[in-house]
Motif scaffolding. Structure first.
Motif, PDB file in Angstrom:
ATOM      1  N   PHE A 137       0.833  -1.186   0.000  1.00  0.00           N
ATOM      2  CA  PHE A 137       0.000   0.000   0.000  1.00  0.00           C
ATOM      3  C   PHE A 137       0.875   1.246   0.000  1.00  0.00           C
ATOM      4  O   PHE A 137       1.969   1.257   0.591  1.00  0.00           O
ATOM      5  CB  PHE A 137      -0.916   0.023   1.225  1.00  0.00           C
ATOM      6  N   PHE A 138       0.373   2.278  -0.657  1.00  0.00           N
ATOM      7  CA  PHE A 138       1.025   3.580  -0.658  1.00  0.00           C
ATOM      8  C   PHE A 138       0.119   4.572   0.072  1.00  0.00           C
ATOM      9  O   PHE A 138      -1.029   4.781  -0.315  1.00  0.00           O
ATOM     10  CB  PHE A 138       1.261   4.078  -2.085  1.00  0.00           C
ATOM     11  N   GLY A 139       0.644   5.174   1.136  1.00  0.00           N
ATOM     12  CA  GLY A 139      -0.030   6.302   1.768  1.00  0.00           C
ATOM     13  C   GLY A 139       0.389   7.583   1.071  1.00  0.00           C
ATOM     14  O   GLY A 139       1.504   7.685   0.544  1.00  0.00           O
ATOM     15  N   THR A 140      -0.492   8.577   1.068  1.00  0.00           N
ATOM     16  CA  THR A 140      -0.237   9.783   0.282  1.00  0.00           C
ATOM     17  C   THR A 140      -0.720  11.033   1.018  1.00  0.00           C
ATOM     18  O   THR A 140      -1.514  10.967   1.961  1.00  0.00           O
ATOM     19  CB  THR A 140      -0.984   9.725  -1.071  1.00  0.00           C
ATOM     20  N   ALA A 175     -11.446  -2.642   8.122  1.00  0.00           N
ATOM     21  CA  ALA A 175     -11.386  -4.089   8.006  1.00  0.00           C
ATOM     22  C   ALA A 175     -11.227  -4.436   6.530  1.00  0.00           C
ATOM     23  O   ALA A 175     -11.983  -3.947   5.686  1.00  0.00           O
ATOM     24  CB  ALA A 175     -12.651  -4.722   8.563  1.00  0.00           C
ATOM     25  N   CYS A 176     -10.232  -5.265   6.228  1.00  0.00           N
ATOM     26  CA  CYS A 176      -9.923  -5.586   4.838  1.00  0.00           C
ATOM     27  C   CYS A 176      -9.945  -7.101   4.663  1.00  0.00           C
ATOM     28  O   CYS A 176      -9.305  -7.832   5.422  1.00  0.00           O
ATOM     29  CB  CYS A 176      -8.538  -5.059   4.463  1.00  0.00           C
ATOM     30  N   ILE A 214      -5.409   6.055  -0.245  1.00  0.00           N
ATOM     31  CA  ILE A 214      -4.476   4.931  -0.155  1.00  0.00           C
ATOM     32  C   ILE A 214      -4.543   4.133  -1.453  1.00  0.00           C
ATOM     33  O   ILE A 214      -5.633   3.792  -1.931  1.00  0.00           O
ATOM     34  CB  ILE A 214      -4.823   4.027   1.041  1.00  0.00           C
ATOM     35  N   TYR A 215      -3.372   3.813  -2.001  1.00  0.00           N
ATOM     36  CA  TYR A 215      -3.280   3.064  -3.254  1.00  0.00           C
ATOM     37  C   TYR A 215      -2.718   1.670  -2.980  1.00  0.00           C
ATOM     38  O   TYR A 215      -1.888   1.478  -2.093  1.00  0.00           O
ATOM     39  CB  TYR A 215      -2.394   3.801  -4.267  1.00  0.00           C
ATOM     40  N   ARG A 216      -3.164   0.715  -3.792  1.00  0.00           N
ATOM     41  CA  ARG A 216      -2.747  -0.682  -3.657  1.00  0.00           C
ATOM     42  C   ARG A 216      -2.014  -1.121  -4.915  1.00  0.00           C
ATOM     43  O   ARG A 216      -2.385  -0.754  -6.032  1.00  0.00           O
ATOM     44  CB  ARG A 216      -3.969  -1.568  -3.440  1.00  0.00           C
ATOM     45  N   VAL A 223      -6.607   2.956  -6.556  1.00  0.00           N
ATOM     46  CA  VAL A 223      -7.165   3.457  -5.300  1.00  0.00           C
ATOM     47  C   VAL A 223      -7.771   2.298  -4.509  1.00  0.00           C
ATOM     48  O   VAL A 223      -8.598   1.539  -5.023  1.00  0.00           O
ATOM     49  CB  VAL A 223      -8.227   4.535  -5.559  1.00  0.00           C
ATOM     50  N   PHE A 224      -7.360   2.156  -3.254  1.00  0.00           N
ATOM     51  CA  PHE A 224      -7.866   1.101  -2.371  1.00  0.00           C
ATOM     52  C   PHE A 224      -8.857   1.667  -1.364  1.00  0.00           C
ATOM     53  O   PHE A 224      -9.917   1.097  -1.130  1.00  0.00           O
ATOM     54  CB  PHE A 224      -6.695   0.431  -1.661  1.00  0.00           C
ATOM     55  N   ILE A 225      -8.505   2.799  -0.748  1.00  0.00           N
ATOM     56  CA  ILE A 225      -9.394   3.479   0.197  1.00  0.00           C
ATOM     57  C   ILE A 225      -9.366   4.972  -0.112  1.00  0.00           C
ATOM     58  O   ILE A 225      -8.293   5.584  -0.122  1.00  0.00           O
ATOM     59  CB  ILE A 225      -8.959   3.250   1.660  1.00  0.00           C
ATOM     60  N   LYS A 226     -10.533   5.556  -0.340  1.00  0.00           N
ATOM     61  CA  LYS A 226     -10.617   6.997  -0.531  1.00  0.00           C
ATOM     62  C   LYS A 226     -10.705   7.655   0.835  1.00  0.00           C
ATOM     63  O   LYS A 226     -11.669   7.449   1.578  1.00  0.00           O
ATOM     64  CB  LYS A 226     -11.836   7.358  -1.386  1.00  0.00           C
TER      65      LYS A 226
END
Length: 344
Positions: A6-9, A69-70, A18-20, A35-38
């Motif tokens: 994951f990439f935090g930004t 939760a993922c 957050i990108y995956r 994009v994993f989580i907006k």
């Protein structure tokens, strides 16, 4: 097997959160991050083996932490979001043994402790720090890191006052101060890593562009200075801020990112823990704020904040040398790189 990361930004310009991405070790390629989580301002994150993701969060003029939760069968589900007025934190630490989450807030100079019950967060303690140092940027305390030592104490880096604090954490979540390490004036401690033998620690100084080798005495929680080296080549005289620090699982190589010189400094670690600089490798982008090693230590991924790209390196297990395998991987405003502790 592919590895998820994951990439935090920052989300100041073009990032959505957050990108995956997936690392394929057979082809030495990263998939295009998606994009994993907006979420606003997820500048640092931690994952757990049970499938939780804890991240810095921001909404309007309030900042704090959120949990998700993922799992493989559904979209990430938000479990908690705790925000308060003011700047968000800059670091998230996870204590699996006590089910605690720790955050470090650079601007507020605070440590926050949260209990986590199935991902639901409750604030249970907050400590405010004071102090200052001689450099610009050290006008007050700036807590930049808070995470566990190998023997489950809590270590806290104060960039502003040139100090590292060590606390015991009790079964009832009480914090007992046991030691304060005073770095050289102006060192500006940012992050800390421990050697796998638990006897040595390595502390990176952001404003000094230095890395220090310390002995760790588990009986007392003391840190004792043994060596300091520059993270820059001798012929570099431009502006620079040292950032992330990582140690290989075999304890033989240490890496530090340089924002300004835009490089990864490689240090070989001797049997007595002492460091020797061996290489400075360009990150193929500007302002490498964070990087991470995969679970095999064969690959290293770095995020270059100002050029909105990540770079994948393959690493020699024998020499520590880094070979660029892929660059210009699109990561907008990347500031955190985190290989997942759960598999999707």
């Amino acid at each position: 097997m592919n590895q998820t990361l994951f990439f935090g930004t920052y989300t100041k310009k073009i990032s959505a959160g957050i990108y995956r991405s997936e690392l394929d070790p057979q082809t030495a390629r990263l998939s295009k991050p998606t994009v994993f989580i907006k979420i606003d301002n997820p500048t640092y994150l931690q994952t757990t083996a049970s499938g939780n993701l804890y991240t810095v969060a921001k909404k309007g003029d309030a900042g704090g932490i959120a949990s998700f939760a993922c799992n493989q069968d559904a979209q990430p589900q938000q479990q908690s979001q705790l925000l308060s007025a003011g700047a968000p934190p800059c670091y998230v630490g996870w204590d699996a043994g006590c089910n605690l989450v720790y955050t470090a807030n650079y601007h507020k100079a605070t440590l926050s402790v949260f209990s986590s019950t199935a991902g639901k967060l409750t604030l249970i303690k907050e400590l405010k720090f004071t102090g200052s140092g001689p450099r610009p940027g050290q006008e007050q305390a700036h807590i930049h890191y808070t995470d566990l030592t190998p023997d489950q104490r809590l270590a806290i880096c104060d960039l502003g006052s040139d100090r590292v604090y060590i606390y015991n954490v009790s079964a009832t979540h009480e914090l007992e101060h046991v030691f304060t390490y005073h770095a050289e004036s102006g060192f500006a401690p940012r992050h800390l890593v421990f050697h796998p033998n638990h006897k040595y620690a390595y502390l990176v100084g952001e404003l000094s562009s230095q890395v220090a080798m310390l002995e760790y005495h588990a009986e007392t929680g003391e840190l004792v200075h043994k060596q300091t080296l520059s993270t820059l080549p001798l012929d570099w005289h431009g502006e620079n801020g040292a950032a992330a620090i990582r140690l290989t699982r075999d304890g033989k190589f240490l890496y530090v990112s340089n924002r300004g010189h835009d490089s990864l400094a490689t240090f070989a670690i001797a049997a007595d823990g002492r460091m020797q600089a061996t290489a400075f490798t360009a990150t193929e982008g500007e302002f490498p704020r964070d990087f991470a090693l995969d679970s095999t230590d064969r690959f290293l991924v770095v995020a270059n904040q100002k050029t909105n790209n990540a770079t994948l390196f393959e690493r020699s297990l024998a020499t520590g040398a880094l070979t660029c395998k892929q660059k210009n991987i699109p990561v907008p405003e990347g500031v955190c790189v985190s290989f997942s502790h759960f598999q999707l």
